[in-house]
Design a protein around this motif. Sequence first.
Motif, short mmCIF file in Angstrom:
data_model
loop_
_atom_site.label_atom_id
_atom_site.label_comp_id
_atom_site.label_asym_id
_atom_site.label_seq_id
_atom_site.Cartn_x
_atom_site.Cartn_y
_atom_site.Cartn_z
N GLY A 60 0.90 -1.18 -0.21
CA GLY A 60 0.11 -0.10 0.11
C GLY A 60 0.79 1.19 -0.03
N TRP A 61 0.34 2.54 -0.51
CA TRP A 61 0.99 3.68 -0.44
C TRP A 61 -0.01 4.46 0.32
CZ3 TRP A 61 5.68 5.22 -1.89
CH2 TRP A 61 6.19 4.64 -3.08
N PHE A 62 0.70 5.17 1.35
CA PHE A 62 -0.03 6.23 2.19
C PHE A 62 0.74 7.56 2.04
CE2 PHE A 62 -2.63 3.13 4.74
CZ PHE A 62 -2.05 1.93 4.22
N ARG A 63 0.06 8.41 2.53
CA ARG A 63 0.70 9.83 2.44
C ARG A 63 0.36 10.68 3.77
NH1 ARG A 63 -2.46 12.98 -2.35
NH2 ARG A 63 -4.41 13.11 -1.69
N GLN A 64 1.10 11.35 4.23
CA GLN A 64 0.88 12.24 5.40
C GLN A 64 1.32 13.69 5.36
OE1 GLN A 64 2.21 10.68 9.11
NE2 GLN A 64 0.60 11.41 10.24
N THR A 65 0.76 14.72 5.61
CA THR A 65 1.19 15.99 5.85
C THR A 65 0.90 16.59 7.19
OG1 THR A 65 -1.17 16.88 5.46
CG2 THR A 65 0.54 16.71 3.53
N PRO A 66 2.02 17.34 7.80
CA PRO A 66 2.20 17.63 9.22
C PRO A 66 0.83 17.82 9.45
CG PRO A 66 4.08 18.60 7.87
CD PRO A 66 2.85 18.16 7.03
N GLY A 67 0.33 17.58 10.63
CA GLY A 67 -0.87 18.14 11.36
C GLY A 67 -2.10 17.27 11.00
N LYS A 68 -1.91 16.35 10.01
CA LYS A 68 -3.04 15.34 9.64
C LYS A 68 -2.79 14.05 9.72
CE LYS A 68 -4.43 18.62 5.88
NZ LYS A 68 -5.00 18.80 4.55
N GLU A 69 -3.87 13.45 9.79
CA GLU A 69 -3.67 11.77 9.83
C GLU A 69 -3.23 11.43 8.61
OE1 GLU A 69 -7.43 10.92 12.86
OE2 GLU A 69 -7.52 10.20 10.98
N ARG A 70 -2.71 10.14 8.66
CA ARG A 70 -2.05 9.70 7.30
C ARG A 70 -3.20 9.05 6.61
NH1 ARG A 70 3.21 6.21 8.37
NH2 ARG A 70 1.73 5.09 10.04
N THR A 124 0.86 17.32 -2.06
CA THR A 124 2.17 17.45 -1.42
C THR A 124 2.07 16.79 0.20
OG1 THR A 124 2.61 19.77 -2.02
CG2 THR A 124 3.55 19.07 0.08
N ALA A 125 3.20 15.77 0.49
CA ALA A 125 2.82 14.98 1.46
C ALA A 125 4.07 14.23 1.54
CB ALA A 125 1.67 14.19 1.45
N VAL A 126 4.36 13.45 2.46
CA VAL A 126 5.46 12.46 2.69
C VAL A 126 4.64 11.28 2.20
CG1 VAL A 126 6.97 11.07 4.30
CG2 VAL A 126 6.63 13.65 4.24
N TYR A 127 5.00 10.57 1.22
CA TYR A 127 4.55 9.15 0.80
C TYR A 127 5.35 7.93 1.22
CZ TYR A 127 1.49 11.79 -2.33
OH TYR A 127 0.51 12.61 -3.06
N SER A 128 4.45 7.14 1.75
CA SER A 128 5.18 5.91 2.31
C SER A 128 4.57 4.78 1.87
CB SER A 128 5.20 5.94 4.14
OG SER A 128 5.72 6.94 4.65
N CYS A 129 5.43 3.63 1.70
CA CYS A 129 4.64 2.41 1.33
C CYS A 129 4.79 1.55 2.29
CB CYS A 129 5.44 1.64 0.18
SG CYS A 129 7.15 1.31 0.29
N ALA A 130 3.82 0.63 2.29
CA ALA A 130 4.00 -0.55 3.71
C ALA A 130 3.58 -1.88 2.95
CB ALA A 130 2.78 0.02 4.59
N ALA A 131 3.71 -2.90 3.78
CA ALA A 131 3.30 -4.42 3.10
C ALA A 131 2.68 -4.80 4.37
CB ALA A 131 4.69 -5.22 3.00
N VAL A 132 1.81 -6.07 3.84
CA VAL A 132 0.92 -6.76 4.63
C VAL A 132 0.75 -8.08 3.96
CG1 VAL A 132 -1.18 -5.62 3.68
CG2 VAL A 132 -1.24 -6.94 6.01
N SER A 133 0.85 -9.24 4.79
CA SER A 133 0.77 -10.24 4.23
C SER A 133 -0.62 -10.85 3.86
CB SER A 133 1.27 -11.39 5.21
OG SER A 133 0.97 -12.78 4.69
N GLY A 134 -1.03 -11.27 2.97
CA GLY A 134 -2.54 -11.46 2.61
C GLY A 134 -2.79 -11.65 0.94
N SER A 135 -3.94 -12.00 0.60
CA SER A 135 -4.35 -12.11 -0.81
C SER A 135 -5.15 -11.02 -1.35
CB SER A 135 -4.94 -13.44 -1.23
OG SER A 135 -5.97 -13.44 -0.32
#
Length: 124
Positions: A35-45, A91-102
């Motif tokens: 998954g890709w997520f993004r976050q800006t200061p003061g806001k939830e991801r 505009t944000a910091v974009y992060s990727c994340a991994a989860v096991s599953g189909s």
Amino acid sequence: EVQLVESGGGLVQTGGSLRLSCAASGFSFDDYAIGWFRQTPGKEREAVSCISGADGSTEYADSVKGRFSISRDNTANTVYLQIHSLKYEDTAVYSCAAVSGSGVYIEEGEYEYWGQGTQVTVSS
């Protein structure tokens, strides 16, 4: 050691494009949704997009549908996020994340591993 390393962020003008990459190692990549997520200061991801490991199914946040495209190369253990028609609000910091599953997963609490993120700044 599990690693997720994002790259491709930067400063871009409104209307421009970027391609973010998420390079993974240390786990069975094919068995994980990314998954890709993004976050800006003061806001939830915010969840942006997800791609399953099993069949490449995808999911997008309403705010990015039609402009963002997620894909994966299982031979390179990499997931890409192509972004077109960038807006200032992307505009944000974009992060990727991994989860096991189909499946595809949009809740950040479900994710097991996270990268450090890459900054995307859109200038008006």
